[in-house]
Design a protein around this motif. Sequence first.
Motif, PDB file in Angstrom:
ATOM      1  N   LEU A 100     -88.686 -78.412  43.873  1.00 31.76           N
ATOM      2  CA  LEU A 100     -88.143 -78.623  42.773  1.00 31.76           C
ATOM      3  C   LEU A 100     -86.967 -78.118  42.352  1.00 31.76           C
ATOM      4  N   ASP A 101     -85.832 -78.909  42.834  1.00 29.75           N
ATOM      5  CA  ASP A 101     -84.657 -78.507  42.869  1.00 29.75           C
ATOM      6  C   ASP A 101     -83.740 -79.047  41.722  1.00 29.75           C
ATOM      7  N   THR A 102     -84.151 -79.704  40.432  1.00 27.94           N
ATOM      8  CA  THR A 102     -83.555 -79.956  39.448  1.00 27.94           C
ATOM      9  C   THR A 102     -84.364 -79.537  38.466  1.00 27.94           C
ATOM     10  N   ASP A 103     -83.655 -79.242  37.091  1.00 26.64           N
ATOM     11  CA  ASP A 103     -84.762 -79.104  36.079  1.00 26.64           C
ATOM     12  C   ASP A 103     -85.401 -80.139  35.724  1.00 26.64           C
ATOM     13  N   ASP A 104     -84.811 -81.595  35.513  1.00 28.68           N
ATOM     14  CA  ASP A 104     -85.493 -82.647  35.247  1.00 28.68           C
ATOM     15  C   ASP A 104     -86.881 -82.966  36.192  1.00 28.68           C
ATOM     16  N   LYS A 105     -86.590 -82.556  37.514  1.00 29.17           N
ATOM     17  CA  LYS A 105     -87.860 -82.647  38.295  1.00 29.17           C
ATOM     18  C   LYS A 105     -88.807 -81.735  37.989  1.00 29.17           C
ATOM     19  N   ASN A 106     -88.449 -80.626  37.760  1.00 23.08           N
ATOM     20  CA  ASN A 106     -89.353 -79.356  37.475  1.00 23.08           C
ATOM     21  C   ASN A 106     -90.045 -79.859  36.173  1.00 23.08           C
ATOM     22  N   GLY A 118    -104.611 -79.622  33.920  1.00 25.35           N
ATOM     23  CA  GLY A 118    -104.966 -78.672  33.121  1.00 25.35           C
ATOM     24  C   GLY A 118    -104.163 -77.326  33.713  1.00 25.35           C
ATOM     25  N   GLU A 119    -104.644 -76.139  33.122  1.00 28.91           N
ATOM     26  CA  GLU A 119    -103.968 -74.644  33.600  1.00 28.91           C
ATOM     27  C   GLU A 119    -104.202 -74.352  34.725  1.00 28.91           C
ATOM     28  N   ALA A 120    -103.253 -74.206  35.915  1.00 31.53           N
ATOM     29  CA  ALA A 120    -103.437 -73.475  37.170  1.00 31.53           C
ATOM     30  C   ALA A 120    -102.344 -73.481  37.610  1.00 31.53           C
ATOM     31  N   ASN A 121    -101.958 -72.441  38.548  1.00 30.86           N
ATOM     32  CA  ASN A 121    -100.662 -72.241  39.176  1.00 30.86           C
ATOM     33  C   ASN A 121    -100.676 -72.990  40.501  1.00 30.86           C
ATOM     34  N   TYR A 122     -99.610 -73.548  40.815  1.00 33.68           N
ATOM     35  CA  TYR A 122     -99.494 -74.599  42.085  1.00 33.68           C
ATOM     36  C   TYR A 122     -98.199 -74.024  42.965  1.00 33.68           C
ATOM     37  N   TYR A 123     -98.744 -73.934  44.293  1.00 33.90           N
ATOM     38  CA  TYR A 123     -97.529 -73.639  45.455  1.00 33.90           C
ATOM     39  C   TYR A 123     -96.563 -74.686  45.242  1.00 33.90           C
ATOM     40  N   ILE A 124     -95.463 -74.282  45.559  1.00 34.74           N
ATOM     41  CA  ILE A 124     -94.112 -75.255  45.684  1.00 34.74           C
ATOM     42  C   ILE A 124     -93.621 -74.772  46.829  1.00 34.74           C
ATOM     43  N   GLY A 125     -92.653 -75.526  47.659  1.00 34.48           N
ATOM     44  CA  GLY A 125     -92.124 -75.405  48.941  1.00 34.48           C
ATOM     45  C   GLY A 125     -90.946 -74.485  49.072  1.00 34.48           C
ATOM     46  N   LEU A 126     -91.183 -73.356  48.192  1.00 38.75           N
ATOM     47  CA  LEU A 126     -89.995 -72.267  48.197  1.00 38.75           C
ATOM     48  C   LEU A 126     -90.535 -70.931  48.492  1.00 38.75           C
ATOM     49  N   THR A 127     -89.912 -70.259  49.534  1.00 35.90           N
ATOM     50  CA  THR A 127     -90.350 -69.056  50.002  1.00 35.90           C
ATOM     51  C   THR A 127     -89.147 -68.133  50.181  1.00 35.90           C
ATOM     52  N   ASP A 128     -89.308 -66.684  50.474  1.00 39.79           N
ATOM     53  CA  ASP A 128     -88.261 -65.843  50.981  1.00 39.79           C
ATOM     54  C   ASP A 128     -89.005 -65.235  52.252  1.00 39.79           C
ATOM     55  N   MET A 129     -89.885 -65.996  53.010  1.00 39.15           N
ATOM     56  CA  MET A 129     -90.534 -65.370  54.007  1.00 39.15           C
ATOM     57  C   MET A 129     -89.516 -65.036  55.131  1.00 39.15           C
ATOM     58  N   VAL A 130     -88.408 -65.633  55.518  1.00 40.89           N
ATOM     59  CA  VAL A 130     -87.569 -65.286  56.499  1.00 40.89           C
ATOM     60  C   VAL A 130     -86.707 -64.142  56.288  1.00 40.89           C
ATOM     61  N   THR A 131     -86.060 -64.120  55.127  1.00 36.68           N
ATOM     62  CA  THR A 131     -85.201 -63.126  54.476  1.00 36.68           C
ATOM     63  C   THR A 131     -85.638 -62.675  53.241  1.00 36.68           C
ATOM     64  N   HIS A 141     -83.056 -75.938  52.961  1.00 37.73           N
ATOM     65  CA  HIS A 141     -81.918 -75.774  51.931  1.00 37.73           C
ATOM     66  C   HIS A 141     -82.094 -74.464  51.224  1.00 37.73           C
ATOM     67  N   THR A 142     -81.040 -73.668  50.993  1.00 34.09           N
ATOM     68  CA  THR A 142     -81.147 -72.441  49.818  1.00 34.09           C
ATOM     69  C   THR A 142     -81.530 -73.115  48.500  1.00 34.09           C
ATOM     70  N   VAL A 143     -82.244 -72.080  47.800  1.00 28.01           N
ATOM     71  CA  VAL A 143     -82.453 -72.671  46.496  1.00 28.01           C
ATOM     72  C   VAL A 143     -81.015 -72.489  45.628  1.00 28.01           C
ATOM     73  N   GLY A 144     -80.704 -73.641  44.757  1.00 29.00           N
ATOM     74  CA  GLY A 144     -79.691 -73.434  43.840  1.00 29.00           C
ATOM     75  C   GLY A 144     -80.194 -73.282  42.592  1.00 29.00           C
ATOM     76  N   PHE A 145     -80.818 -74.484  42.095  1.00 28.71           N
ATOM     77  CA  PHE A 145     -81.792 -74.358  40.660  1.00 28.71           C
ATOM     78  C   PHE A 145     -82.863 -73.550  40.811  1.00 28.71           C
ATOM     79  N   THR A 146     -83.126 -72.697  39.781  1.00 29.77           N
ATOM     80  CA  THR A 146     -84.348 -71.821  39.482  1.00 29.77           C
ATOM     81  C   THR A 146     -84.853 -71.943  38.211  1.00 29.77           C
ATOM     82  N   LYS A 147     -86.186 -71.477  38.044  1.00 27.77           N
ATOM     83  CA  LYS A 147     -86.777 -71.362  36.872  1.00 27.77           C
ATOM     84  C   LYS A 147     -87.815 -70.541  36.930  1.00 27.77           C
TER      85      LYS A 147
END
Length: 189
Positions: A100-106, A118-131, A141-147
């Motif tokens: 989810l790298d843009t506000d429109d996509k998010n 309905g209401e539930a939380n969903y994993y997306i492909g973003l982590t800070d596991m390495v660092t 790719h390093t995250v640019g857009f965040t929400k």
Amino acid sequence: MSQLPKRTPAENVSTAHRTPSEDVPTAQADTRRRCPNCDILSRCSALVFDPRCPSCYCPVVDGYVLVDRLNICFKASTSKKSFDDARDICSQIGARLIVLDTDDKNAAVSRYVNASRGEANYYIGLTDMVTENKFVWGDGHTVGFTKWEDGEPNDFHDQDCVLLTPWTTRWRNAPCWDRYKYVCEKHPW
């Protein structure tokens, strides 16, 4: 390219008000297709299939949703998995955890998932596991857009994975071993 038959006006209604069984395309439509003029929660008036490009399609009969104006094809899970299991499942079906790298996509994914699942939380492909505190998408790719939600990311109890909260369109971090629903994305290569 061969063009498939045009759909009737009744078939062009929003999927937000239809049951999953009604979302199955007609037998005339091939599952390998792109809708050239689609937007979120809409049906296409003309379907085009290009047999020379088998990876350029969105398999809607398998539960995927096409948002053509954003060039995304995604599927929200109904089951809960750990982050690693969710990532592996997406990979096994030729997809990835959604980026989810843009506000429109998010916003588009959040609207659809919230309206249809309905209401539930969903994993997306973003982590800070390495660092720690360096968030990276599954494609490297390093995250640019965040929400982020207020106070996030907080890394409370080793929270290295990121969840989408669709009813707020915001993100929060969570432990990767916790079980949540997830969103897979077919990349439009």
